[in-house]
Design a protein around this motif. Structure first.
Motif, PDB file in Angstrom:
ATOM      1  N   ILE A 115      12.340  10.600  36.732  1.00 43.72           N
ATOM      2  CA  ILE A 115      11.603  11.620  35.471  1.00 43.72           C
ATOM      3  C   ILE A 115      12.173  12.937  35.754  1.00 43.72           C
ATOM      4  N   THR A 116      13.230  13.186  36.707  1.00 42.66           N
ATOM      5  CA  THR A 116      13.847  14.644  36.765  1.00 42.66           C
ATOM      6  C   THR A 116      15.315  14.366  36.283  1.00 42.66           C
ATOM      7  N   THR A 117      16.117  13.953  37.273  1.00 42.73           N
ATOM      8  CA  THR A 117      17.499  13.954  37.045  1.00 42.73           C
ATOM      9  C   THR A 117      18.020  12.526  35.967  1.00 42.73           C
ATOM     10  N   THR A 118      17.707  11.527  36.503  1.00 41.22           N
ATOM     11  CA  THR A 118      18.257  10.312  35.552  1.00 41.22           C
ATOM     12  C   THR A 118      17.930  10.394  34.062  1.00 41.22           C
ATOM     13  N   ASN A 119      16.248  10.278  33.877  1.00 38.82           N
ATOM     14  CA  ASN A 119      15.683  10.421  32.436  1.00 38.82           C
ATOM     15  C   ASN A 119      14.904  11.530  32.290  1.00 38.82           C
ATOM     16  N   GLY A 148       6.662   3.075  21.096  1.00 39.63           N
ATOM     17  CA  GLY A 148       7.646   4.184  20.559  1.00 39.63           C
ATOM     18  C   GLY A 148       9.116   4.329  21.431  1.00 39.63           C
ATOM     19  N   GLY A 149       9.249   3.584  22.425  1.00 39.18           N
ATOM     20  CA  GLY A 149      10.248   3.848  23.397  1.00 39.18           C
ATOM     21  C   GLY A 149      11.691   3.828  22.716  1.00 39.18           C
ATOM     22  N   GLN A 150      11.695   3.411  21.674  1.00 34.48           N
ATOM     23  CA  GLN A 150      13.127   3.306  20.920  1.00 34.48           C
ATOM     24  C   GLN A 150      13.487   4.769  20.483  1.00 34.48           C
ATOM     25  N   TYR A 151      12.438   5.707  20.893  1.00 38.00           N
ATOM     26  CA  TYR A 151      12.826   7.113  20.477  1.00 38.00           C
ATOM     27  C   TYR A 151      12.835   7.838  21.563  1.00 38.00           C
ATOM     28  N   LEU A 152      12.974   7.106  22.781  1.00 40.19           N
ATOM     29  CA  LEU A 152      13.346   7.834  24.008  1.00 40.19           C
ATOM     30  C   LEU A 152      14.863   8.023  24.305  1.00 40.19           C
ATOM     31  N   ASP A 153      15.478   9.001  23.329  1.00 38.25           N
ATOM     32  CA  ASP A 153      16.718   9.187  23.480  1.00 38.25           C
ATOM     33  C   ASP A 153      16.864  10.569  24.057  1.00 38.25           C
ATOM     34  N   PRO A 154      18.086  11.017  24.656  1.00 36.86           N
ATOM     35  CA  PRO A 154      18.221  12.346  25.009  1.00 36.86           C
ATOM     36  C   PRO A 154      18.070  13.177  23.700  1.00 36.86           C
ATOM     37  N   THR A 155      17.579  14.422  24.079  1.00 33.63           N
ATOM     38  CA  THR A 155      17.186  15.284  23.081  1.00 33.63           C
ATOM     39  C   THR A 155      18.510  15.927  22.557  1.00 33.63           C
ATOM     40  N   THR A 156      18.458  16.585  21.202  1.00 35.73           N
ATOM     41  CA  THR A 156      19.640  17.132  20.761  1.00 35.73           C
ATOM     42  C   THR A 156      19.257  18.571  20.845  1.00 35.73           C
ATOM     43  N   THR A 157      19.728  19.397  21.514  1.00 34.63           N
ATOM     44  CA  THR A 157      19.805  21.026  21.772  1.00 34.63           C
ATOM     45  C   THR A 157      19.571  21.803  20.575  1.00 34.63           C
ATOM     46  N   ASP A 158      18.444  22.221  20.394  1.00 40.10           N
ATOM     47  CA  ASP A 158      18.266  23.121  19.179  1.00 40.10           C
ATOM     48  C   ASP A 158      17.877  24.491  19.672  1.00 40.10           C
ATOM     49  N   ASP A 159      17.553  25.379  18.520  1.00 45.35           N
ATOM     50  CA  ASP A 159      17.110  26.751  19.018  1.00 45.35           C
ATOM     51  C   ASP A 159      16.037  26.937  18.384  1.00 45.35           C
ATOM     52  N   TYR A 160      15.323  28.428  18.469  1.00 43.39           N
ATOM     53  CA  TYR A 160      14.262  28.729  17.877  1.00 43.39           C
ATOM     54  C   TYR A 160      14.363  29.057  16.461  1.00 43.39           C
ATOM     55  N   ASN A 161      15.628  29.269  16.208  1.00 43.24           N
ATOM     56  CA  ASN A 161      15.924  29.403  14.550  1.00 43.24           C
ATOM     57  C   ASN A 161      15.437  28.251  13.739  1.00 43.24           C
ATOM     58  N   ASN A 162      14.929  27.270  14.193  1.00 44.37           N
ATOM     59  CA  ASN A 162      14.450  26.174  13.402  1.00 44.37           C
ATOM     60  C   ASN A 162      13.095  26.586  12.807  1.00 44.37           C
ATOM     61  N   TYR A 163      12.575  27.773  13.249  1.00 44.36           N
ATOM     62  CA  TYR A 163      11.338  28.275  12.637  1.00 44.36           C
ATOM     63  C   TYR A 163      11.635  28.971  11.595  1.00 44.36           C
ATOM     64  N   THR A 164      12.120  28.088  10.419  1.00 43.99           N
ATOM     65  CA  THR A 164      12.473  28.988   9.277  1.00 43.99           C
ATOM     66  C   THR A 164      12.029  28.398   8.068  1.00 43.99           C
TER      67      THR A 164
END
Length: 721
Positions: A708-712, A512-528
């Motif tokens: 595992i901290t700064t780079t990725n 599943g390494g193809q999904y190791l992309d930077p995450t898209t910031t979202d917020d708690y409002n996705n609990y709807t």
């Protein structure tokens, strides 16, 4: 027990013990009387402190003969502002244990008096208050039974002397410090014992925190209510008769029954090609949709219409209007396969951020004599000739202009192929996949797209991976580019990590390494209800109905568990866990099972970092109050369960407590990384202790940490709530 429950439910719980005072005393001989064998412990003295009288929260702190915390220099203080960080964590852990008891005992207070009588109907927690009140009754019952079992064990062991021995045991482990005597003293001590069971799970008991966590973590998302296929078919025939045979307007069909109109209209709105609704919930024009159906029926019989338009079970909504569908109606105790609840989602996200999980599989080529392979350095002579030939053949499959992709290579190679049965994380180590060498090489190279040249044959591969510090041409590991992989929208580059461990050559793939992309910031409002509706609809209409002959149909489909869209790799892990139940799947991990193992509680009260995840309960309820219940002062919700007062009765400062809570997640993540890095350093120490001539190349700890901290580190980032 009634007295204990009274204490717990009144002064201990709703008048909990925190003040910002300092108590003084000259009685030096009493400064340790409140401690038990575990050290500082609220529950060693809290329930018994009142001796049966009406105790306020200020009394809990100030009835002590001495300030209870040693802050150094023979100075004792119960002022949190004078505690060191470790002490604050210890006390915060104990307060969280009290808070867990309080939530069970006072579940009616989850919604304050200014709000509705119960929590809103959200996903799986429609009856949370009722469930928790039932758990409170079970906690009381279990505690009583445990105490009776303890007494029986003394009766069995000491016969007529059992009571004296039982009292000695209580004196030692749960002493009264109020000065009571006779039966009153032992009543207080037995209540201390019961309270310790309820709060900490003492003596192998079940604590309130464990029960609360189990309730939250084991409830999946509830499925939605829907109209049956037969009812919808009957509606269609009736609608045909009304509009075509009787030639009446579609607007007049069941005009007083909005539910029937809605159900018929929605039943034909699922697109089986895109696996999505043809409308954007909650907007939906019922009248226009029914007119379109009527137009089609002018040239088709109901049978023909059903052949041309596949029908789905129409979800049921509350509060539907002609152009709005209203709130999705959820079943009370029927759960949707593969769909996770709010707390499961929350726990997964916290675990994901903290433990940085990866799914891995590998092909290995064993040394002919693993016990002696390292003694004279790693060379081709350490492998059988047949194994060397197999390595060369398999390298050829990964070479050239059309290299094999991992799935093809994994299923047809000349080594030993295996997929880890559980996920690789920073801190687990339950199988050979989790050795320090494996972890260091994988976490040191995750996200690395600077590919090394693929060796031409086995001799070249072994030489370049021989870990010889005196030869600059050798390496601890290499990253080799292989055939591309699909991420559901297109092909992406893929790679493997190659290295030599004490058992032989490893070629490891991050699944599943193809999904190791930077995450898209979202917020708690996705609990709807929006994501609930979309995700539940896909699960109900497509996932359950699919033949599942291909495991990747589920694992890469972005419509399954869309609540994880802000972390693509976590969504992959969750969806692949569903696919792993299908025959033929080469992976077997279950991401939720991993979290449940990680969240397993014990009776420890030492407040060390291993317990910091308990604060997730606080953080979760804080966000429920803020974003779902939407109370006016969400950050103060816990004060309905714990009262913070000074000796004078005024409200005390709680900043120290909330600061510990707010920093717990980052502390826990830092601890996980620190533990992992410490093990890599230990591995380096082992390597440095090898005899002369052994492979002596060590890991670049700083580079691994940075990766595992700064780079990725962004691969495992979840938006803070």
């Amino acid at each position: 027990m009634k007295k204990l429950l009274s204490l717990l439910a009144s002064f201990v719980i709703t008048g909990g013990p925190v003040g910002t005072l300092a108590a003084c005393s000259n009685k030096d001989n009493t400064k340790d009387q409140h401690k038990n064998s575990a050290g500082n412990s609220v529950w060693a003295w809290l329930p018994g402190i009142g001796g049966g009288k009406n105790v306020t929260s200020a009394d809990v702190w100030n009835e002590l003969k001495d300030p209870f915390t040693n802050i150094g220099g023979d100075k004792w203080s119960n002022d949190p502002n004078e505690w060191d960080g470790t002490t604050r964590i210890k006390m915060a852990v104990q307060l969280m244990q009290i808070l867990s008891v309080s939530i069970l005992a006072n579940s009616n207070k989850l919604v304050d008096s200014g709000q509705s009588e119960k929590m809103p109907d959200v996903a799986d927690y429609q009856d949370l208050q009722v469930i928790l009140s039932q758990q409170w009754k079970l906690l009381v019952s279990n505690t009583n039974q445990q105490v009776e079992n303890k007494k029986q064990s003394f009766k069995n062991d000491y016969q007529k002397k059992w009571e004296d021995e039982y009292h000695k045991w209580l004196d030692k482990n749960y002493p009264d410090i109020t000065g009571a005597s006779g039966s009153k003293k032992y009543e207080i001590e037995e209540n201390n014992y019961k309270a310790a069971i309820m709060a900490t799970g003492a003596d192998n008991g079940t604590s309130a925190t464990t029960m609360l966590t189990n309730v939250l973590l084991n409830n999946n998302m509830r499925s939605y209510q829907s109209s049956s296929n037969q009812i919808l078919t009957n509606y269609l025939y009736n609608f045909y008769d009304f509009t075509i045979v009787q030639k009446k307007s579609p607007d007049d069909w069941n005009k007083d029954n909005i539910s029937a109109r809605r159900d018929l209209a929605v039943a034909f709105q699922w697109n089986y090609t895109t696996n999505a609704w043809k409308f954007n919930y909650p907007d939906f024009d019922i009248s226009a949709t029914l007119k379109n159906i009527a137009t089609d029926l002018e040239s088709k019989t109901p049978e023909q219409y059903l052949n041309d338009h596949r029908m789905v079970d129409a979800p049921i909504f509350d509060g539907t209007t002609n152009d709005k569908l209203g709130s999705l109606m959820l079943n009370s105790n029927i759960y949707q396969a593969g769909q996770l609840s709010l707390f499961q989602k929350y726990s997964l996200e916290r675990w994901f951020t903290n433990q940085k999980p990866l799914a891995i599989s590998q092909v290995t080529y064993a040394f002919k004599d693993a016990a002696n392979a390292f003694k004279d350095g790693i060379t081709s002579d350490d492998f059988d000739k047949g194994v060397l030939a197999n390595i060369t053949t398999d390298l050829g499959k990964l070479a050239g202009s059309s290299p094999e992709d991992w799935e093809t290579f994994y299923r047809n190679n000349n080594g030993t192929a295996a997929s880890s049965k559980s996920l690789l994380t920073l801190n687990n180590g339950d199988d050979i996949f989790k050795s320090n060498v494996v972890k260091a090489n994988i976490y040191g190279n995750v996200g690395n797209t600077t590919y090394d040249a693929l060796p031409a044959d086995a001799d070249a591969a072994i030489k370049t991976l021989s870990r010889n510090s005196s030869d600059t041409a050798t390496h601890m590991s290499q990253v080799w580019k292989i055939g591309q992989v699909s991420d559901g929208s297109g092909l992406k580059d893929d790679s493997v990590i190659a290295f030599i461990d004490t058992d032989g050559l490893h070629i490891v793939h991050i699944d599943g390494g193809q999904y190791l992309d930077p995450t898209t910031t979202d917020d708690y409002n996705n609990y709807t209800n929006n994501w609930q509706f979309d995700s539940l609809s896909y699960a109900h209409n497509t996932f359950e109905a699919a033949s599942h002959n291909k495991t990747d149909d589920v694992s890469v489909n972005s419509k399954m568990n869309t609540q994880f869209k802000n972390a693509k790799y976590l969504q992959y892990l969750v969806n692949q866990s569903n696919a792993n139940t299908i025959a033929g799947s080469r992976t077997t991990f279950n991401v939720l099972d991993e979290v449940k193992k990680y969240a397993k509680l014990d009776s420890s009260t030492d407040g060390t970092t291993s317990n910091l995840w308990w604060f997730w309960i606080f953080d979760f309820f804080n966000n429920v109050e803020k974003n779902i219940v939407k109370i006016a002062t969400p950050d103060d919700w816990y004060k309905r369960f714990l009262t913070f007062k000074t000796q004078s009765g005024s409200e005390a400062d709680t900043t120290w407590f909330t600061n510990v809570i707010n920093s717990a997640a980052s502390n826990l993540t830092g601890s996980a990384i620190g533990t992992f890095i410490s093990k890599v350093q230990t591995e380096n120490t082992t390597i440095q202790g090898y005899a002369v001539g052994w492979p002596d190349l060590t890991f670049d700890v700083s580079a691994i940490l940075a990766n595992i901290t700064t780079t990725n580190g962004k691969f495992w980032t979840i938006a803070e709530y």
